[in-house]
Design an enzyme around this catalytic site. Structure first.
Site, PDB file in Angstrom:
ATOM      1  N   CYS A 254       0.826  -1.206   0.000  1.00  0.00           N
ATOM      2  CA  CYS A 254       0.000   0.000   0.000  1.00  0.00           C
ATOM      3  C   CYS A 254       0.862   1.258   0.000  1.00  0.00           C
ATOM      4  CB  CYS A 254      -0.971  -0.060   1.181  1.00  0.00           C
ATOM      5  SG  CYS A 254      -2.454   0.949   1.011  1.00  0.00           S
ATOM      6  N   HIS A 255       0.798   2.073   1.075  1.00  0.00           N
ATOM      7  CA  HIS A 255       1.600   3.294   1.150  1.00  0.00           C
ATOM      8  C   HIS A 255       3.001   3.041   1.703  1.00  0.00           C
ATOM      9  CE1 HIS A 255      -2.590   4.778   1.014  1.00  0.00           C
ATOM     10  NE2 HIS A 255      -2.070   5.756   0.295  1.00  0.00           N
TER      11      HIS A 255
ATOM     12  N   GLU B   2      -6.784   7.328  -4.153  1.00  0.00           N
ATOM     13  CA  GLU B   2      -6.721   8.550  -3.338  1.00  0.00           C
ATOM     14  C   GLU B   2      -7.834   9.515  -3.756  1.00  0.00           C
ATOM     15  OE1 GLU B   2      -4.805   7.993  -1.060  1.00  0.00           O
ATOM     16  OE2 GLU B   2      -2.773   7.422  -1.643  1.00  0.00           O
TER      17      GLU B   2
END
Length: 239
Positions: free
Chosen positions: A139-140, A171
């Site tokens: 993910c991030h 996002e």
């Protein structure tokens, strides 16, 4: 000699308002818990570390849709191995990276804030990588890659690699692209491009998706944490 059968899961040490009523982002719980379970099942010892030795759970990650009952039971049990290691989180100075064969960057949007400057975590990841181990992110978590510089090339360890991570489309759908811009942080897609990597998108922002390119293993979103950890174990097995 093959790298040690031990995994180090990095956790964001930051929290910040993200959600509509001011609730905060932090560690997305299952993005650390699911890899923890996968690594333990595969016979790895597992440790948890953050840049400051502290963390805060992401608000959304504690909601019913994102934390199934089985996971919630582990999360809420302070005597469980996972929760007790979170409660006594290591700092990079507590860690000898020579003892690990996998580095796994868990996430939550908070990772966008602290991972780019997390010199301790980056140093641990680099040492594991240069010693021949696996570096993985979900993910991030890919926000850590611009700071992991291969001394041989002077570039990020993901330069010329295929990677994935949370989509910019996701996002936008979540309505938080402006918040990320206010943090003065790039999206994961932009971050990958800045490293000279090729970003590969999942079919949809929330579809489970993972890519292995050499000793770099990445996953797209919370749904990908489990399969990304499995892919990291598979990559480790082929070392």
């Amino acid at each position: 000699m093959s790298p040690p059968r031990k995994a180090l899961i990095a956790v964001s040490s930051t929290h910040a308002p993200l959600y509509p009523e001011g609730q905060e982002t932090g560690l997305f719980i299952t993005e650390a818990l699911h890899p923890f379970k996968v690594f333990k099942k595969a016979g790895f010892e597992v440790d948890l570390v953050s840049e400051t030795g502290s963390y805060q759970p992401d608000w959304l990650s504690q909601q019913k849709d994102w934390l199934p009952d089985e996971d919630r039971a582990v999360w809420e049990d302070h005597s469980s191995e996972f929760r007790s290691k979170l409660d006594k989180l290591l700092k990079p100075s507590d860690v000898n990276p020579d003892n690990y064969g996998i580095f796994f960057a868990s996430a939550g949007h908070a990772s966008l804030i602290d991972y780019p400057d997390a010199k301790g975590l980056q140093a641990d990841a680099l040492k594991i990588y240069t010693d021949g181990g696996i570096v993985s992110a979900v993910c991030h978590g890919g926000a850590i890659f611009p700071g992991i510089i291969d001394p041989g090339t002077g570039k990020s360890i993901i330069a010329n690699r295929k990677v994935t991570g949370f989509t910019t489309r996701g996002e936008i759908e979540e309505g938080i692209l402006d918040t990320i811009k206010a943090w003065n942080r790039p999206t994961i897609e932009s971050s990958a491009a800045s490293c000279g990597a090729t970003y590969v998108s999942p079919a949809g922002p929330w579809d489970a998706f993972t890519i292995t390119d050499g000793r770099i293993v990445t996953g797209a979103n919370p749904a990908s944490a489990h399969v990304t950890a499995e892919a990291a174990v598979k990559a480790f097995g082929s070392l």
